[in-house]
Scaffold this active site. Structure first.
Site, PDB file in Angstrom:
ATOM      1  N   ALA A 209       0.859  -1.191   0.000  1.00 46.96           N
ATOM      2  CA  ALA A 209       0.000   0.000   0.000  1.00 46.96           C
ATOM      3  C   ALA A 209       0.891   1.235   0.000  1.00 46.96           C
ATOM      4  O   ALA A 209       2.109   1.135  -0.197  1.00 46.96           O
ATOM      5  CB  ALA A 209      -0.918  -0.008   1.212  1.00 46.96           C
ATOM      6  N   ASN A 210       0.323   2.403   0.185  1.00 42.66           N
ATOM      7  CA  ASN A 210       1.126   3.625   0.296  1.00 42.66           C
ATOM      8  C   ASN A 210       0.528   4.524   1.362  1.00 42.66           C
ATOM      9  O   ASN A 210      -0.486   4.192   1.975  1.00 42.66           O
ATOM     10  CB  ASN A 210       1.239   4.319  -1.066  1.00 42.66           C
ATOM     11  N   ARG A 211       1.154   5.675   1.570  1.00 44.56           N
ATOM     12  CA  ARG A 211       0.808   6.501   2.733  1.00 44.56           C
ATOM     13  C   ARG A 211      -0.336   7.489   2.490  1.00 44.56           C
ATOM     14  O   ARG A 211      -0.608   8.324   3.334  1.00 44.56           O
ATOM     15  CB  ARG A 211       2.047   7.268   3.208  1.00 44.56           C
ATOM     16  N   SER A 212      -1.015   7.397   1.361  1.00 42.60           N
ATOM     17  CA  SER A 212      -2.099   8.350   1.106  1.00 42.60           C
ATOM     18  C   SER A 212      -3.163   8.251   2.210  1.00 42.60           C
ATOM     19  O   SER A 212      -3.633   7.162   2.533  1.00 42.60           O
ATOM     20  CB  SER A 212      -2.729   8.046  -0.255  1.00 42.60           C
ATOM     21  N   ALA A 276      -4.216   7.652  -4.872  1.00 50.03           N
ATOM     22  CA  ALA A 276      -2.833   7.255  -5.143  1.00 50.03           C
ATOM     23  C   ALA A 276      -2.826   5.755  -5.446  1.00 50.03           C
ATOM     24  O   ALA A 276      -2.504   4.947  -4.574  1.00 50.03           O
ATOM     25  CB  ALA A 276      -1.958   7.574  -3.937  1.00 50.03           C
TER      26      ALA A 276
END
Ligand code: CTP
Length: 405
Positions: A209-212, A276
């Site tokens: 995943a990512n930090r959005s 994102a």
């Protein structure tokens, strides 16, 4: 936008939830509204007018007949100057009176006299709420144009669990903002907004995943709602609650996001892609939890996800974001051109108080004409409105007509 600068008449009737109306009044004031409170006699058994007077810095109307009060004879003036009237909590008794059109106290009288939109937030015992009489009264009031928010299910003052709790202040305020914005400059337009990260599963317990945080996309969706747009928010997993007064669609992976976006843009006037999406996903998802084994390293094969905004085609505005850690304007311009966008919001994620998880953002707006607009460091809610200001202009310039207006 929202409730800022608006005059809200807050009617409080006699439920134990009356104490929560003080919190609502406070939040409305903090959001920039002017609040005039009208209390029923029964409400005053639960909470005093002084509480509301202290919060709102306005006289509180309690009585038709108080000779010392200016306001008691000006109830019609309150009704006239209201931008919206909110009754929270609205008891079963009060709903019955409103449905019958009674005007024997200042709250009911003002509700009858005002032309402003009416929002009712019921709170009562679950059986009173379920009673056919109450249900009929609510239907009658809705048919006459009132917006009913809640009640919610949960623990009631009686100790029982059921439907009867006053809706949360944030929920009431979201619906109120939507109500106030119904005639806004995006009325009749459908706007699709994507937000948040995607999760690309490796096995049943792990994902990439990512930090959005989703904050920017949610702020845009809410701002568009508050300007009268019909909004669909397509969001990846975030910690944020679904915003009231718009449609929220939850997705997990970039492929899910693509499918839902393609479906939603068909009748949309604009897509604002603040999500994102992961650029890559694991080539395959293991059906069972992956064991660590004896090897010191592990290689995961990734395959590219589709570029969702680049591949959407249709007669709608395409607005994208570029979150960059270097060469902001150059990289953003390349994305603007390669993805065929009408506007790109370039966001330097290395700048202080800008980018992921914070409430502020420092952005530039770039357009195919070469126009670059630098915005100062603003709250994401303010950035949202600045983006939408431009969207409104672009819709007009393209000759896009609102629907049903
Ligand atoms: N975007 C998209 N589909 C993807 C990746 C990104 O629609 N698979 C959209 C984003 O929502 C954003 C814009 O494209 O509006 C730019 O996203 P960004 O992550 O900055 O760019 P990428 O194209 O992924 O390029 P890179 O990661 O190489 O910077």
């Amino acid at each position: 936008m929202g409730v800022r600068g608006k005059h809200i008449v807050l009617g409080v009737s006699g439920s134990i939830a009356a104490y929560k109306a003080a919190d609502l009044a406070s939040k409305l004031i903090q959001a920039g509204a002017r609040v005039s409170v009208i209390m029923t006699q029964a409400a005053r058994e639960f909470i005093t007018p002084l509480t509301f007077r202290s919060i709102t810095h306005q006289p509180v109307v309690t009585d038709w007949w108080d000779p010392a009060s200016d306001l008691s004879i000006q109830h019609v003036a309150l009704a006239e100057s209201a931008d919206a009237m909110v009754v929270a909590p609205a008891t079963a008794d009060l709903l019955a009176k409103l449905a019958a059109g009674l005007a024997d106290d200042p709250l009911c009288g003002t509700a009858l006299a005002t032309q402003a939109p009416l929002l009712l937030a019921p709170a009562m015992d679950a059986h009173m709420f379920e009673h056919p009489a109450t249900q009929q009264n609510l239907r009658t009031l809705q048919e006459r144009g009132a917006t009913v928010v809640g009640p919610e299910r949960g623990r009631l003052a009686s100790g029982l669990t059921g439907t009867g709790r006053l809706a949360a202040a944030e929920t009431i305020m979201g619906h109120l903002a939507a109500l106030l914005g119904r005639q806004g400059d995006l009325k009749g337009y459908k706007i699709v907004v994507s937000a948040g990260p995607t999760e690309e599963p490796l096995d049943p317990v792990r994902h990439i995943a990512n930090r959005s945080s989703g904050k920017m996309g949610f702020a845009i969706a809410e701002a568009a709602r508050d300007r009268g747009a019909r909004v669909t928010l397509v969001t990846g997993p975030t910690a944020l609650p679904d915003p009231p007064g718009l449609r929220t669609v939850h997705i997990r992976t970039a492929l899910n996001l693509r499918d839902r976006v393609q479906e939603e843009v068909r009748d949309a006037h604009a897509i604002i892609m603040a999500a994102a999406p992961a650029d890559f996903r694991p080539a395959s998802m293991a059906e069972q939890k992956i064991k660590k084994g004896a090897e010191a390293t592990m290689v995961v094969e990734l395959v590219k996800n589709p570029d969702i905004i680049a591949e959407t085609r249709g007669d709608f505005l395409k607005i994208g974001f570029a979150a960059e850690s270097e060469e902001l304007l150059k990289n953003a311009r390349t994305k603007l051109v390669e993805k065929g966008l009408d506007l790109i919001v370039a966001n330097d994620i290395t700048a202080e108080n800008s980018g992921f998880a914070v409430d502020t953002n420092k952005v530039f707006l770039l357009e195919p004409s070469g126009q670059v607009t630098e915005l100062p460091l603003l709250l994401k809610t303010e950035v949202a409105d600045r983006i939408l200001d431009r969207v409104v202009e672009l819709l007009a310039a393209r000759g896009k007509r609102p629907v049903g207006v």
